[in-house]
Design a protein around this motif. Structure first.
Motif, PDB file in Angstrom:
ATOM      1  N   LEU A  12       0.835  -1.199   0.000  1.00 26.47           N
ATOM      2  CA  LEU A  12       0.000   0.000   0.000  1.00 26.47           C
ATOM      3  C   LEU A  12       0.871   1.250   0.000  1.00 26.47           C
ATOM      4  N   ALA A  13       0.281   2.365  -0.369  1.00 29.22           N
ATOM      5  CA  ALA A  13       0.967   3.653  -0.338  1.00 29.22           C
ATOM      6  C   ALA A  13      -0.042   4.726   0.027  1.00 29.22           C
ATOM      7  N   ALA A  14       0.464   5.821   0.593  1.00 28.36           N
ATOM      8  CA  ALA A  14      -0.430   6.878   1.064  1.00 28.36           C
ATOM      9  C   ALA A  14       0.183   8.241   0.784  1.00 28.36           C
ATOM     10  N   THR A  15      -0.664   9.174   0.423  1.00 31.08           N
ATOM     11  CA  THR A  15      -0.224  10.553   0.259  1.00 31.08           C
ATOM     12  C   THR A  15      -0.490  11.312   1.558  1.00 31.08           C
ATOM     13  N   CYS A  53       2.019  12.575   7.642  1.00 28.69           N
ATOM     14  CA  CYS A  53       1.933  11.228   7.062  1.00 28.69           C
ATOM     15  C   CYS A  53       1.502  10.189   8.088  1.00 28.69           C
ATOM     16  N   GLU A  54       0.586  10.553   8.973  1.00 23.52           N
ATOM     17  CA  GLU A  54       0.123   9.607   9.989  1.00 23.52           C
ATOM     18  C   GLU A  54      -0.587   8.397   9.386  1.00 23.52           C
ATOM     19  N   GLU A 100       5.309   3.263   2.806  1.00 19.17           N
ATOM     20  CA  GLU A 100       4.003   3.692   2.301  1.00 19.17           C
ATOM     21  C   GLU A 100       3.945   5.185   2.009  1.00 19.17           C
ATOM     22  N   THR A 101       4.926   5.939   2.486  1.00 20.12           N
ATOM     23  CA  THR A 101       4.897   7.395   2.349  1.00 20.12           C
ATOM     24  C   THR A 101       5.378   7.818   0.968  1.00 20.12           C
ATOM     25  N   VAL A 102       4.584   8.635   0.302  1.00 21.14           N
ATOM     26  CA  VAL A 102       4.944   9.207  -0.998  1.00 21.14           C
ATOM     27  C   VAL A 102       4.727  10.713  -0.922  1.00 21.14           C
ATOM     28  N   ILE A 157       7.554  11.380   9.824  1.00 16.56           N
ATOM     29  CA  ILE A 157       6.085  11.359   9.807  1.00 16.56           C
ATOM     30  C   ILE A 157       5.563  12.741   9.423  1.00 16.56           C
ATOM     31  N   ASP A 158       6.153  13.765  10.023  1.00 12.90           N
ATOM     32  CA  ASP A 158       5.792  15.152   9.725  1.00 12.90           C
ATOM     33  C   ASP A 158       6.964  15.816   9.006  1.00 12.90           C
ATOM     34  N   PHE A 159       6.676  16.380   7.847  1.00  9.79           N
ATOM     35  CA  PHE A 159       7.707  17.002   7.022  1.00  9.79           C
ATOM     36  C   PHE A 159       7.365  18.474   6.786  1.00  9.79           C
ATOM     37  N   LYS A 160       8.404  19.243   6.453  1.00  9.66           N
ATOM     38  CA  LYS A 160       8.215  20.613   5.991  1.00  9.66           C
ATOM     39  C   LYS A 160       8.945  20.785   4.663  1.00  9.66           C
ATOM     40  N   MET A 161       8.291  21.474   3.741  1.00  6.84           N
ATOM     41  CA  MET A 161       8.916  21.875   2.482  1.00  6.84           C
ATOM     42  C   MET A 161       9.166  23.375   2.537  1.00  6.84           C
TER      43      MET A 161
END
Length: 429
Positions: free
Chosen positions: A176-179, A196-197, A204-206, A258-262
């Motif tokens: 599986l994958a999740a946005t 990305c919780e 699974e993170t994309v 899990i938590d990202f910043k751009m």
């Protein structure tokens, strides 16, 4: 003359899998030749769904769930999110509930095979959780450039364990994958936050292009573990945002994956490719390598992590395999002898090879030594792919005297190699 470096290619590969898909937003466009005027195509689609009988609705929705539920987690939750998105885009001109609302959401969604074309150009860092590792082993996180339909690049991840002297063990990728959940800038830092919780493990993170300035893709993340002035650690990496008006460097940061910043980078050097952070400050300033002239390696220093000016050229093409272009691969690696930098060189027939150089620890503008010959050239088995004659890396991992160097092959898939610091330094001039 320098000798060849003993480098061991691993039998393990990470290859693209067209079965890995995510659900993303789909918005049907309008044609100037449409027979029905006065409504958008999206409005007409909604009208048709609202006109379904209860039996027709139940049959179609049951069929849809039977197809998708084994391939995506919480698919009905996603449909409701897409329904709300559609209502917002169409300015709330309709209302539905239950299965009808979810079916509307499904019509404004599509499956996207985000790595159907390629999965390559890896960077690598130590996993923040090393619990349960065998003695002498370490867990790692790989970031990968995934390419899907339309040559759209996104960021994917894998994890594994490496014990020097033995082979690597890759953790199985989830089917599986999740946005992520996207939080657009609401404060002065201007960062886009990605949550990305919904991912049960990192594979699974994309991370997709989500901004106009990224519409052509986000490419070649170069991760490092950055030690900040307060002693804390921040995982940070530059990547290339490809927009409609050109390219620019941006910064991805996280503390937990899990938590990202751009973050958008500013300054005259930001509109370039290949920038990579040093893993710590040098004399109180952030340091970066780059190739903003597309030909040489430059050293950049800044007091502001998000603003970069000027720089000095420190390494230029010297050998035939780098005559066309020379650039850094990933972030510099600190050793007792200096900053070890893996480089990429482009030679005849646009062949990409991997080499290395050593920079002074206290003054990285000083080049101590470099490899005269490539460490890695495309082998006969590695010459064919999406872009032939290319081996390329966005980072390596050090453990004692051993180095794990993952690399992309022909812009198609990812391979692994190992070597030692001692052998590499002995081969430098």
């Amino acid at each position: 003359m320098s000798a060849d470096v003993p480098i061991l290619r691993s039998p393990h590969f990470i290859k693209p899998d067209h079965r890995r898909t995510v659900i993303r937003t789909f918005m049907p466009g309008d044609s100037p030749n449409a027979l029905e005027q006065g409504q958008t195509r999206a409005e007409r689609i909604v009208g048709r769904i609202l006109g379904l009988s209860e039996d027709e609705l139940a049959d179609e929705y049951a069929r849809l769930l039977s197809v998708l539920c084994g391939r995506h987690r919480d698919v009905e939750k996603v449909f409701l999110q897409r329904y709300e998105n559609a209502r917002e885009l169409l300015r709330g001109g309709f209302s539905a509930s239950g299965a009808r609302a979810k079916l509307i959401g499904a019509y404004f969604s599509e499956e996207y095979a985000y790595q159907s074309a390629a999965l390559f150009n890896p960077s690598i860092v130590r996993h923040p959780d090393q619990s349960g590792c065998p003695p002498g082993a370490l867990r790692f996180i790989l970031s990968l450039r995934a390419i899907g339909e339309g040559h759209l690049s996104s960021i994917a991840f894998r994890t594994g364990t490496w014990q020097p002297g033995r082979d690597i063990v890759l953790d199985a990728a989830s089917p599986l994958a999740a946005t992520p959940l996207i939080e657009y800038p609401q404060n002065d830092d201007g960062a886009v936050r990605l949550h990305c919780e919904d991912s049960h493990n990192l594979s699974e993170t994309v991370l997709f292009p989500i901004l106009e300035r990224q519409r052509g893709g986000i490419e070649d993340l170069r991760l490092t573990s950055l030690e900040l002035e307060d002693g804390s650690t921040l995982f940070a990496g530059t990547y290339t945002a490809v927009g409609g008006r050109g390219i620019a460097q941006e910064l991805l940061t996280t503390r937990n994956f899990i938590d990202f910043k751009m973050h958008r980078l500013e300054g005259p050097i930001a509109a370039s490719k290949g920038m990579a952070l040093f893993p710590r400050l040098i004399e109180g300033r952030y340091a970066m390598l780059g190739r903003h002239d597309n030909e040489n390696i430059w050293l950049l220093l800044s007091e502001n992590l998000h603003h970069w000016d000027g720089g000095i050229r420190i390494v230029n093409p010297q050998w035939t395999w780098e005559f066309t272009q020379l650039g850094n691969c990933g972030s510099p690696i600190e050793t007792a002898d200096g900053w070890l930098v893996f480089t990429h060189g482009v030679g005849a027939m646009r062949e990409y090879c991997i080499g290395a150089c050593l920079l002074d620890r206290s003054d990285p503008s000083h080049v101590i030594a470099r490899t005269r010959r490539p460490l890695l050239r495309p082998s006969p088995e590695e010459r064919y792919g999406y872009v032939p004659n290319v081996v390329y890396s966005c980072g390596a991992l050090l453990s004692g005297n051993d180095i794990l160097l993952p690399y992309g092959v022909a812009d198609s898939f990812t391979a692994f190699s190992t070597l030692t610091v001692d052998a590499l330094l002995a081969a430098m001039d």
